[in-house]
Design a protein around this motif. Structure first.
Motif, PDB file in Angstrom:
ATOM      1  N   ASP A 102       0.836  -1.198   0.000  1.00  0.00           N
ATOM      2  CA  ASP A 102       0.000   0.000   0.000  1.00  0.00           C
ATOM      3  C   ASP A 102       0.873   1.250   0.000  1.00  0.00           C
ATOM      4  O   ASP A 102       2.102   1.171   0.018  1.00  0.00           O
ATOM      5  N   GLU A 103       0.247   2.407   0.010  1.00  0.00           N
ATOM      6  CA  GLU A 103       0.999   3.664   0.053  1.00  0.00           C
ATOM      7  C   GLU A 103       0.149   4.749   0.698  1.00  0.00           C
ATOM      8  O   GLU A 103      -1.072   4.609   0.857  1.00  0.00           O
ATOM      9  N   TRP A 104       0.816   5.829   1.092  1.00  0.00           N
ATOM     10  CA  TRP A 104       0.152   6.971   1.722  1.00  0.00           C
ATOM     11  C   TRP A 104       0.266   8.205   0.857  1.00  0.00           C
ATOM     12  O   TRP A 104       1.255   8.381   0.126  1.00  0.00           O
ATOM     13  N   LEU A 105      -0.715   9.104   1.003  1.00  0.00           N
ATOM     14  CA  LEU A 105      -0.566  10.446   0.472  1.00  0.00           C
ATOM     15  C   LEU A 105       0.377  11.230   1.384  1.00  0.00           C
ATOM     16  O   LEU A 105       0.489  10.923   2.574  1.00  0.00           O
ATOM     17  N   ARG A 145      -7.469  -1.739  -7.817  1.00  0.00           N
ATOM     18  CA  ARG A 145      -7.439  -3.166  -8.177  1.00  0.00           C
ATOM     19  C   ARG A 145      -7.005  -3.288  -9.637  1.00  0.00           C
ATOM     20  O   ARG A 145      -7.663  -2.734 -10.523  1.00  0.00           O
ATOM     21  N   GLY A 146      -5.890  -3.985  -9.835  1.00  0.00           N
ATOM     22  CA  GLY A 146      -5.378  -4.122 -11.189  1.00  0.00           C
ATOM     23  C   GLY A 146      -5.004  -2.793 -11.813  1.00  0.00           C
ATOM     24  O   GLY A 146      -5.109  -2.626 -13.028  1.00  0.00           O
ATOM     25  N   PRO A 205      -5.476  -1.856   8.173  1.00  0.00           N
ATOM     26  CA  PRO A 205      -4.229  -1.548   8.877  1.00  0.00           C
ATOM     27  C   PRO A 205      -3.477  -0.352   8.330  1.00  0.00           C
ATOM     28  O   PRO A 205      -2.949   0.463   9.092  1.00  0.00           O
ATOM     29  N   SER A 206      -3.419  -0.202   7.006  1.00  0.00           N
ATOM     30  CA  SER A 206      -2.616   0.871   6.419  1.00  0.00           C
ATOM     31  C   SER A 206      -3.200   2.261   6.646  1.00  0.00           C
ATOM     32  O   SER A 206      -2.568   3.262   6.304  1.00  0.00           O
ATOM     33  N   THR A 207      -4.388   2.335   7.215  1.00  0.00           N
ATOM     34  CA  THR A 207      -4.994   3.634   7.515  1.00  0.00           C
ATOM     35  C   THR A 207      -4.887   3.992   8.992  1.00  0.00           C
ATOM     36  O   THR A 207      -5.321   5.073   9.394  1.00  0.00           O
ATOM     37  N   THR A 208      -4.319   3.113   9.818  1.00  0.00           N
ATOM     38  CA  THR A 208      -4.421   3.282  11.266  1.00  0.00           C
ATOM     39  C   THR A 208      -3.243   4.028  11.872  1.00  0.00           C
ATOM     40  O   THR A 208      -2.124   3.998  11.362  1.00  0.00           O
ATOM     41  N   ARG A 248      -4.973   1.685  -1.094  1.00  0.00           N
ATOM     42  CA  ARG A 248      -4.957   0.233  -0.879  1.00  0.00           C
ATOM     43  C   ARG A 248      -4.931  -0.471  -2.230  1.00  0.00           C
ATOM     44  O   ARG A 248      -5.852  -0.316  -3.036  1.00  0.00           O
ATOM     45  N   HIS A 249      -3.886  -1.244  -2.459  1.00  0.00           N
ATOM     46  CA  HIS A 249      -3.736  -1.964  -3.718  1.00  0.00           C
ATOM     47  C   HIS A 249      -4.107  -3.425  -3.497  1.00  0.00           C
ATOM     48  O   HIS A 249      -3.520  -4.110  -2.653  1.00  0.00           O
TER      49      HIS A 249
END
Length: 301
Positions: free
Chosen positions: A101-104, A131-132, A161-164, A209-210
């Motif tokens: 994943d990644e963040w802004l 997605r894709g 999780p990646s947003t927490t 989220r990828h």
């Protein structure tokens, strides 16, 4: 019940935790987005969970003193990797980021300000779903709630999780990730959290989220309801569970077990169906017996 206080420092240090295993093609996107945050006081802990691809070489080439790599020779799973990093974290706040994943850039700064303003010990943000390589819109039932949503969280995982982000004392109070769960470890943690705390929602799209790949836990483990069943059974034994919590757990537990048992019967696994049914009834019986115990007399330990 004691609540961990939020730290009060001029510029809180935020520890970013990124567990990874054999994701060299994706990892540097996550690391770059973490190191590129506008919040200045930051450390990034990457836990390389026994990767055998180019991951070690890629991380060694990063020239940034804020990055620390924790190398595990033998893979122990995402929960163990996160727990190792939590123990090593120096931050006043801890944020999770999955390696795909990644963040802004302003995610950390805005979420930190939100938590300090509202007094949350844990919060999440909205996220963009990819997605894709294409953006997709999640259906309504995946909408992120705000506050105490224990009953809704039993049905499905409503926190990514990646947003927490967590205040440092969160894990001392609520506990670490359950390393016995190969998947749905976050579902278990959010339920334990919601017994005690609301989960705040910063209503801004600050994470990406990828999804849609075969190496993700959601696709690697078939029949994940078994892990959710295990999480709910474990929850029943916790002292902070009230009769209301127990009734909510029982309703959803029976529903998930019913679905799981039907699946076992279709696959000619009657012994597994009987095993899970017995586990459920034993756990529910013990929880109800605890509810009906008379209070201890005055002065009793």
């Amino acid at each position: 019940m004691t609540h961990a206080p939020l730290p009060h420092v001029a510029e809180p240090l935020v520890t970013v935790i990124i567990p990874t295993h054999d994701r060299a093609a994706l990892l540097m996107r996550a690391v770059t987005s973490a190191l590129g945050q506008t919040h200045g006081s930051l450390e990034v802990l990457v836990v390389d969970d026994g990767s055998t691809d180019e991951t070690p070489a890629l991380l060694a080439a990063v020239d940034d003193p804020r990055l620390t790599v924790i190398r595990r020779q033998t893979p122990g799973g995402v929960s163990a990797a996160r727990n190792v990093a939590i123990a090593a974290a120096r931050g006043d706040f801890i944020a999770l980021l999955d390696s795909d994943d990644e963040w802004l850039p302003d995610k950390t700064a805005r979420q930190l300000a939100y938590m300090l303003e509202n007094g949350h010990i844990i919060s999440q943000t909205q996220e963009i779903w990819m997605r894709g390589g294409r953006r997709v819109n999640p259906v309504a039932r995946h909408g992120k709630p705000d506050g105490f949503f224990f009953e809704a969280a039993l049905d499905m995982c409503l926190v990514s999780p990646s947003t927490t982000m967590f205040a440092r004392g969160f894990f001392e109070e609520v506990g670490l990730f359950d390393e016995s769960l190969p998947a749905c470890e976050d579902y278990d943690l959010w339920l334990r959290t919601l017994l005690r705390h609301p989960i705040g929602l910063l209503d801004a799209y600050l994470a990406v989220r990828h999804g849609g790949r075969g190496d993700q836990l959601s696709t690697m483990f078939i029949g994940q309801d078994l892990f959710r069943i295990r999480a709910m059974i474990g929850l029943l034994a916790r002292p902070e569970v009230t009769p209301w919590h127990r009734d909510c757990i029982e309703k959803e537990l029976r529903r998930k077990v019913r679905v799981y048992v039907v699946g076992c019967c279709k696959r000619d696994r009657p012994e597994e169906a009987e095993r899970v049914l017995a586990l459920m009834e034993t756990a529910l019986g013990a929880a109800k017996a605890h509810d009906t115990q008379p209070p201890a007399p005055d002065g009793a330990a």
